[in-house]
Write an enzyme that holds these catalytic residues in place. Structure first.
Site, PDB file in Angstrom:
ATOM      1  N   CYS A  20     -47.737  -3.112 -66.475  1.00  0.00           N
ATOM      2  CA  CYS A  20     -46.493  -3.323 -67.313  1.00  0.00           C
ATOM      3  C   CYS A  20     -45.605  -4.240 -66.510  1.00  0.00           C
ATOM      4  O   CYS A  20     -44.304  -3.738 -66.583  1.00  0.00           O
ATOM      5  CB  CYS A  20     -46.145  -1.955 -67.402  1.00  0.00           C
ATOM      6  SG  CYS A  20     -46.843  -0.785 -68.452  1.00  0.00           S
ATOM      7  N   GLN A  54     -40.960   4.100 -58.680  1.00  0.00           N
ATOM      8  CA  GLN A  54     -41.957   4.045 -57.467  1.00  0.00           C
ATOM      9  C   GLN A  54     -41.174   4.012 -56.187  1.00  0.00           C
ATOM     10  O   GLN A  54     -42.198   4.542 -55.445  1.00  0.00           O
ATOM     11  CB  GLN A  54     -42.245   2.499 -57.397  1.00  0.00           C
ATOM     12  CG  GLN A  54     -43.153   2.268 -58.896  1.00  0.00           C
ATOM     13  CD  GLN A  54     -44.548   3.027 -58.882  1.00  0.00           C
ATOM     14  OE1 GLN A  54     -45.091   3.454 -57.898  1.00  0.00           O
ATOM     15  NE2 GLN A  54     -44.908   3.088 -60.233  1.00  0.00           N
ATOM     16  N   HIS A  67     -40.775  -3.458 -64.085  1.00  0.00           N
ATOM     17  CA  HIS A  67     -41.617  -2.961 -64.992  1.00  0.00           C
ATOM     18  C   HIS A  67     -41.042  -3.190 -66.362  1.00  0.00           C
ATOM     19  O   HIS A  67     -39.650  -3.100 -66.573  1.00  0.00           O
ATOM     20  CB  HIS A  67     -41.412  -1.409 -64.812  1.00  0.00           C
ATOM     21  CG  HIS A  67     -42.593  -0.574 -65.457  1.00  0.00           C
ATOM     22  ND1 HIS A  67     -42.334  -0.343 -66.805  1.00  0.00           N
ATOM     23  CD2 HIS A  67     -43.822   0.121 -65.090  1.00  0.00           C
ATOM     24  CE1 HIS A  67     -43.371   0.569 -67.113  1.00  0.00           C
ATOM     25  NE2 HIS A  67     -44.274   0.684 -66.259  1.00  0.00           N
ATOM     26  N   ASP A  90     -33.890   1.657 -60.803  1.00  0.00           N
ATOM     27  CA  ASP A  90     -34.907   2.260 -61.239  1.00  0.00           C
ATOM     28  C   ASP A  90     -36.098   2.721 -59.950  1.00  0.00           C
ATOM     29  O   ASP A  90     -36.534   1.963 -59.297  1.00  0.00           O
ATOM     30  CB  ASP A  90     -35.817   1.196 -62.007  1.00  0.00           C
ATOM     31  CG  ASP A  90     -37.178   1.837 -62.431  1.00  0.00           C
ATOM     32  OD1 ASP A  90     -37.606   3.151 -62.001  1.00  0.00           O
ATOM     33  OD2 ASP A  90     -38.055   1.241 -63.114  1.00  0.00           O
ATOM     34  N   LYS A 105     -44.189  11.285 -61.113  1.00  0.00           N
ATOM     35  CA  LYS A 105     -44.814  10.440 -59.922  1.00  0.00           C
ATOM     36  C   LYS A 105     -44.418  11.131 -58.529  1.00  0.00           C
ATOM     37  O   LYS A 105     -44.926  10.738 -57.270  1.00  0.00           O
ATOM     38  CB  LYS A 105     -44.183   9.130 -59.777  1.00  0.00           C
ATOM     39  CG  LYS A 105     -44.695   8.501 -61.330  1.00  0.00           C
ATOM     40  CD  LYS A 105     -44.197   6.976 -60.990  1.00  0.00           C
ATOM     41  CE  LYS A 105     -44.178   6.154 -62.231  1.00  0.00           C
ATOM     42  NZ  LYS A 105     -45.301   5.757 -62.661  1.00  0.00           N
TER      43      LYS A 105
END
Ligand SMILES: Cc1ncc(COP(=O)(O)O)c(C=O)c1O
Length: 412
Positions: free
Chosen positions: A370, A209, A129, A206, A232
């Site tokens: 993104c 997700q 991202h 990261d 999220k």
């Protein structure tokens, strides 16, 4: 409509009742929300926690001797402990609450400005991202470090042979997402962490997700840093989670100066507070932090194994049906994927498909997500991305498939 799935304890229709937004209409049609990778919907328990905070104990934390301040402080620190347990961090002060994943990444990148030297190497993956590309570019500009990229393959996976070649004594930092937001690929982070550690490089994962689908164990992973966004994982916007190993957090200088992050202030010199406060300048998102803990409680009560198994069923079901549409191509074909399908149909612009689906009450995301380098790799302007959550159903997928077929008919 089938009320239950094959999972005995998992009744999706009951789960859906916990999410008030799922009973609203959009453009006169029942909402079908397939934009979960952008943000998840909010269960009533989290909404109630937010209302309860502002109705009953809204106060600034860590500063007051009065009852409200104590209650708010206790609830905020309890949330930190819930987050610690969820991520299996060794210490609660290894959990820093930020404003989001982006904020957490910038905090780390800013800190490394003081720790990197010209010629050091920093490795990011091609599947990132923008929030996991731009801060590291800025870091390299500030320090003279060299940014290198782990390339991707046609299946939307990382080229692990190229990764192996990129690991050298010059490597100081690696940044990789646990799961790609544009394609859903689950990256082999265990291997990446182990290999990077062999040359003494630190690894930032990261998890924005991954966390909606996978319960990460930061100690088992041996991750140096792991970041995520509350919005999220059934929590509110404006809250991020930064896990860092104590020794590394101690080495990083503070990101922002202000109240709460200090030990002693004089005009000559300031000394800083210990962890986690060193990184939490100013009044935090108190209510948001508390609600984040409630969101995690909610998901843990369902169980991440149950969530992952159900979402896998949805993914397989949607993939099979989509592939029957003539000219449809799915981007991201890894066997290890979360419930995300990114696709295009022939030369039809993804935005046009998304607009027609919206008219039918179906929310998907269209564009580059993104992640422009991924789109450049596939030489496309963007994709239509449908991302599923545990509160979605196969019946919704059936309506979505009919919607895509209709859009294709209208736009061909
Ligand atoms: C993989 C990934 N990283 C980082 C981010 C940025 O998260 P936030 O906007 O919550 O800071 C996102 C948001 O979609 C993401 O998908």
């Amino acid at each position: 409509m089938a009320a239950t799935t094959s999972h005995t304890n998992f009744d999706v229709q009951n789960i859906r009742k916990d999410f008030p937004i799922l009973s609203r209409k959009v453009n006169g049609q029942p909402l079908i929300y397939f934009d979960n990778a952008a943000t998840s919907q909010t269960p009533q328990a989290v909404i109630d926690a937010i209302v309860d905070y502002y109705s009953n104990y809204n106060a600034n934390i860590h500063r007051g001797v009065h009852a409200l301040s104590q209650e708010a402080t206790d609830a905020y620190e309890e949330a930190r402990i819930k987050i610690q347990k969820h991520f299996n961090a060794a210490k609660s002060y290894e959990i820093i609450l930020t404003a989001g994943t982006t904020h957490a990444i910038n905090l780390i990148a800013n800190g490394y400005s003081a720790l990197l030297q010209k010629g050091d190497e920093v490795l990011v993956s091609a599947l990132e991202h923008h929030s996991n590309i731009v801060p590291w570019q800025m870091l390299c500009e500030r320090t003279g470090a060299i940014l290198k990229v782990i390339p991707m393959t046609q299946s939307g996976e990382l080229d692990m042979d190229a990764f192996a070649k990129a690991v050298s004594d010059k490597l100081k930092l690696v940044f990789v997402n646990h799961v790609s937001n544009a394609l859903g690929t689950v990256n082999p982070i265990e291997h990446i962490i182990a290999e990077a550690h062999k040359v003494g490089a630190a690894v930032v994962i990261d998890g924005a997700q991954a966390t909606p689908h996978i319960k990460p164990d930061v100690q088992a992973l041996d991750a140096d840093f792991y970041v995520a966004s509350a919005h999220k994982i059934c929590g509110p916007t404006g809250v991020g989670i930064l896990y860092g190993k104590e020794a590394l957090l101690e080495k990083l200088p503070p990101y922002q100066g202000g109240g709460e992050m200090i030990d002693q202030v004089t005009f000559e010199k300031t000394t800083y507070a210990g962890l986690p406060h060193k990184f939490e300048a100013g009044t935090p998102n108190i209510c948001g932090g508390i609600a984040t803990g409630v969101g995690l409680d909610y998901m843990n009560a369902i169980g991440f194994d149950v969530i992952a198994a159900y979402e896998e069923e949805l993914l397989q079901y949607a993939t099979e049906k989509l592939l029957k549409i003539e000219g449809l191509k799915i981007y991201g074909e890894s066997s290890k994927k979360t419930a995300v399908v990114s696709f295009n149909v022939g030369a039809i612009h993804p935005y046009d498909i998304g607009t027609i689906l919206d008219k039918l009450g179906i929310a998907v995301r269209t564009g580059h997500h993104c992640a422009q380098p991924i789109m450049d790799y596939f030489k496309i302007p963007g994709t239509v991305r449908a991302s599923f959550s545990f509160y979605n159903t196969k019946e919704e997928i059936d309506i979505f498939i009919k919607g895509v077929e209709r859009a294709v008919m209208m736009l061909s």
